[in-house]
Design a protein around this motif. Structure first.
Motif: not given
Length: 204
Positions: A161-182
């Protein structure tokens, strides 16, 4: 003569299709490409009437055939685009049409159908594999938002999640939220399953 650009990352497949089209009296393959980036360069030089683009091609700034279709549609609007692919997935069809493609043909179609598709899109018509069209209508549009799609693409190689957040320039919490929705929208239990399901349906 109908001038055709042919793009496929598999050289043998590309050569076979080029040879087949070369037998047609009114069709000439004037350029070939093996990646999304090469498509734009080849089109700028050859000025084709029709471009046959594979969906899954490597590329840097242009990651696949559908992205190449969108760029080509903007840079050379006179060129008609046919997506030619092994992967007859409803989601790919919807994305291809939004990108400006005039046709979508699966590779296991009879050779004469491909030549006919080239002629028809050159005349300004649309050509879509009928089975795929029916599947697309029954399955509906992708439920994923653009950001959820980005997150699933970033998760495809098993990144943290931390790597994905860096790639997408998002916070880790936002990445987790989008993953959960998907995960919920794809009816999956894990993010790996969500990536696989979305890919199989052509949503990525």
């Amino acid at each position: 003569m109908i001038r055709v650009l042919l793009a496929d990352d598999q050289a043998m497949v590309r050569g076979a299709i080029a040879a087949m089209l070369g037998l047609e009296r009114d069709i000439e393959v004037v350029a070939q490409a093996g990646s999304g980036d090469e498509v734009l360069r080849a089109a700028a030089e050859a000025k084709p009437d029709v471009a046959l683009l594979d969906v899954q091609m490597p590329g840097g700034t242009v990651p696949d055939g559908i992205a190449a279709a969108a760029e080509l549609h903007r840079s050379l609007p006179s060129c008609r685009i046919v997506i030619l692919t092994t992967f007859g997935r409803p989601g790919y069809l919807a994305r291809a049409m939004l990108a400006g493609a005039s046709g979508f043909v699966v590779k296991d179609s009879p050779p004469e159908q491909l030549a006919d598709a080239v002629r028809r899109v050159h005349q300004g018509l649309r050509v879509v594999d009928p089975v795929l069209a029916a599947e697309s209508l029954s399955s509906g549009a992708s439920p994923l938002t653009a950001r959820e799609r980005d997150v699933l693409l970033a998760a495809a190689d098993g990144a943290t999640v931390s790597t994905m957040a860096r790639r997408l320039h998002l916070s880790e919490g936002t990445v987790r939220n989008h993953l959960s929705a998907a995960i919920g929208k794809t009816g999956s239990r894990t993010r790996a399953e969500a990536v696989r399901t979305a890919d199989e349906r052509g949503w990525l």
